[in-house]
Design a protein around this motif. Structure first.
Motif, PDB file in Angstrom:
ATOM      1  N   LYS A 196     -53.640 -40.173 -96.994  1.00  0.00           N
ATOM      2  CA  LYS A 196     -53.858 -41.615 -96.860  1.00  0.00           C
ATOM      3  C   LYS A 196     -53.087 -42.401 -97.926  1.00  0.00           C
ATOM      4  CE  LYS A 196     -58.606 -40.700 -95.342  1.00  0.00           C
ATOM      5  NZ  LYS A 196     -60.054 -40.933 -95.664  1.00  0.00           N
ATOM      6  N   TRP A 197     -52.469 -41.719 -98.854  1.00  0.00           N
ATOM      7  CA  TRP A 197     -51.802 -42.394 -99.967  1.00  0.00           C
ATOM      8  C   TRP A 197     -50.616 -43.230 -99.509  1.00  0.00           C
ATOM      9  CZ3 TRP A 197     -51.311 -37.884-104.059  1.00  0.00           C
ATOM     10  CH2 TRP A 197     -52.583 -37.631-104.583  1.00  0.00           C
ATOM     11  N   GLN A 198     -50.432 -44.356-100.198  1.00  0.00           N
ATOM     12  CA  GLN A 198     -49.213 -45.126-100.065  1.00  0.00           C
ATOM     13  C   GLN A 198     -48.321 -44.805-101.256  1.00  0.00           C
ATOM     14  OE1 GLN A 198     -50.269 -49.278 -99.464  1.00  0.00           O
ATOM     15  NE2 GLN A 198     -50.709 -48.911 -97.308  1.00  0.00           N
ATOM     16  N   ILE A 199     -47.177 -45.452-101.320  1.00  0.00           N
ATOM     17  CA  ILE A 199     -46.187 -45.101-102.334  1.00  0.00           C
ATOM     18  C   ILE A 199     -46.727 -45.262-103.751  1.00  0.00           C
ATOM     19  CG2 ILE A 199     -44.018 -45.914-103.381  1.00  0.00           C
ATOM     20  CD1 ILE A 199     -42.918 -46.208-100.560  1.00  0.00           C
ATOM     21  N   ASP A 200     -47.474 -46.332-104.012  1.00  0.00           N
ATOM     22  CA  ASP A 200     -47.985 -46.513-105.376  1.00  0.00           C
ATOM     23  C   ASP A 200     -48.975 -45.431-105.770  1.00  0.00           C
ATOM     24  OD1 ASP A 200     -49.854 -47.388-103.573  1.00  0.00           O
ATOM     25  OD2 ASP A 200     -50.397 -49.204-104.667  1.00  0.00           O
ATOM     26  N   ASN A 201     -49.742 -44.910-104.795  1.00  0.00           N
ATOM     27  CA  ASN A 201     -50.650 -43.800-105.090  1.00  0.00           C
ATOM     28  C   ASN A 201     -49.882 -42.522-105.403  1.00  0.00           C
ATOM     29  OD1 ASN A 201     -52.247 -45.271-102.430  1.00  0.00           O
ATOM     30  ND2 ASN A 201     -53.246 -45.229-104.406  1.00  0.00           N
ATOM     31  N   ILE A 202     -48.833 -42.257-104.625  1.00  0.00           N
ATOM     32  CA  ILE A 202     -48.019 -41.059-104.861  1.00  0.00           C
ATOM     33  C   ILE A 202     -47.364 -41.129-106.238  1.00  0.00           C
ATOM     34  CG2 ILE A 202     -45.992 -39.757-104.083  1.00  0.00           C
ATOM     35  CD1 ILE A 202     -46.618 -40.699-101.246  1.00  0.00           C
ATOM     36  N   ARG A 203     -46.862 -42.301-106.585  1.00  0.00           N
ATOM     37  CA  ARG A 203     -46.217 -42.466-107.893  1.00  0.00           C
ATOM     38  C   ARG A 203     -47.217 -42.240-109.022  1.00  0.00           C
ATOM     39  NH1 ARG A 203     -44.731 -47.468-107.453  1.00  0.00           N
ATOM     40  NH2 ARG A 203     -42.583 -47.094-106.802  1.00  0.00           N
ATOM     41  N   LEU A 204     -48.425 -42.798-108.875  1.00  0.00           N
ATOM     42  CA  LEU A 204     -49.415 -42.743-109.941  1.00  0.00           C
ATOM     43  C   LEU A 204     -50.043 -41.359-110.088  1.00  0.00           C
ATOM     44  CD1 LEU A 204     -51.102 -44.251-112.076  1.00  0.00           C
ATOM     45  CD2 LEU A 204     -52.701 -44.844-110.241  1.00  0.00           C
TER      46      LEU A 204
END
Length: 207
Positions: free
Chosen positions: A161-169
């Motif tokens: 369910k992650w978006q790009i900011d979640n993957i980065r963080l």
């Protein structure tokens, strides 16, 4: 009304939201009053739909088929009107199975590209410089898109369910030591890195 004319010429299907006005409100006034009395006054949540009705804005050359969603959120009313030339069994099916789904299919991707890959940072005075910055943002989005595809193949359902900011963080923005040898490169993560197993699984999927 150019979007309707173009869709008819190209035989395209469309489903778009339209702005509320007094003429549209006449089609939802009875349901609106009922929901306000029975549900909103009790701060209860309910969602109902108005089936197909004909509507023509002043700028349109002919009437179009429209639908409406009338909803009590428990705190207030939320009324949405949509216009579509798609065949459907009910307003609810059209709204939930197509119109709402556009958010994740397109709008969320635009948000990721603009806000999470910083594609709107084009403040340079020269066109070439702005072009290069936009190119880097596009390249970054493509990089994270590939990672998202790999995550969807992994066993970590929550990460899907992650978006790009979640993957980065959670996945990328971590400290590590890199031990480079002749025949191998060893990456050592901190014990507090909760996504190290997911990272390892993604690396395996890349092989």
């Amino acid at each position: 009304m150019l979007w309707v004319r173009s869709s008819e010429l190209e035989n395209l299907k469309f489903c778009i939201g339209i702005t509320t006005n007094d003429r549209l409100k006449k089609h939802t006034s009875l349901l609106d009053a009922r929901i306000r009395e029975e549900y909103l006054s009790k701060k209860e949540k309910i969602q109902m739909f108005v089936e197909a009705f004909s509507y023509q804005a002043d700028s349109w050359d002919k009437p179009q088929t429209c639908y409406a969603k009338v909803e009590s959120t428990g705190r207030g009313m939320n009324i949405r009107y949509i216009c579509s030339n798609m065949k459907t069994t009910s307003a609810k099916d059209l709204y939930k199975e197509f119109y709402v789904m556009r958010g994740d299919a397109s709008e969320n991707r635009i948000k990721e590209f603009k806000n999470m890959c910083f594609a709107d940072r084009l403040s340079c005075h020269r066109f070439t410089a702005n072009f290069f910055r936009l190119f880097l943002s596009a390249l970054t989005y493509e990089f994270y898109f590939k990672i998202k595809c790999l995550i969807k193949q992994s066993s970590y359902d929550e990460a899907k369910k992650w978006q790009i900011d979640n993957i980065r963080l959670y996945l990328m923005k971590v400290g590590a030591t890199v031990d480079s040898k002749v025949k191998s490169i060893i990456i050592k993560f901190s014990k507090s890195y909760i996504c190290r197993n997911l990272f390892a699984e993604i690396v395996q999927l890349c092989h």
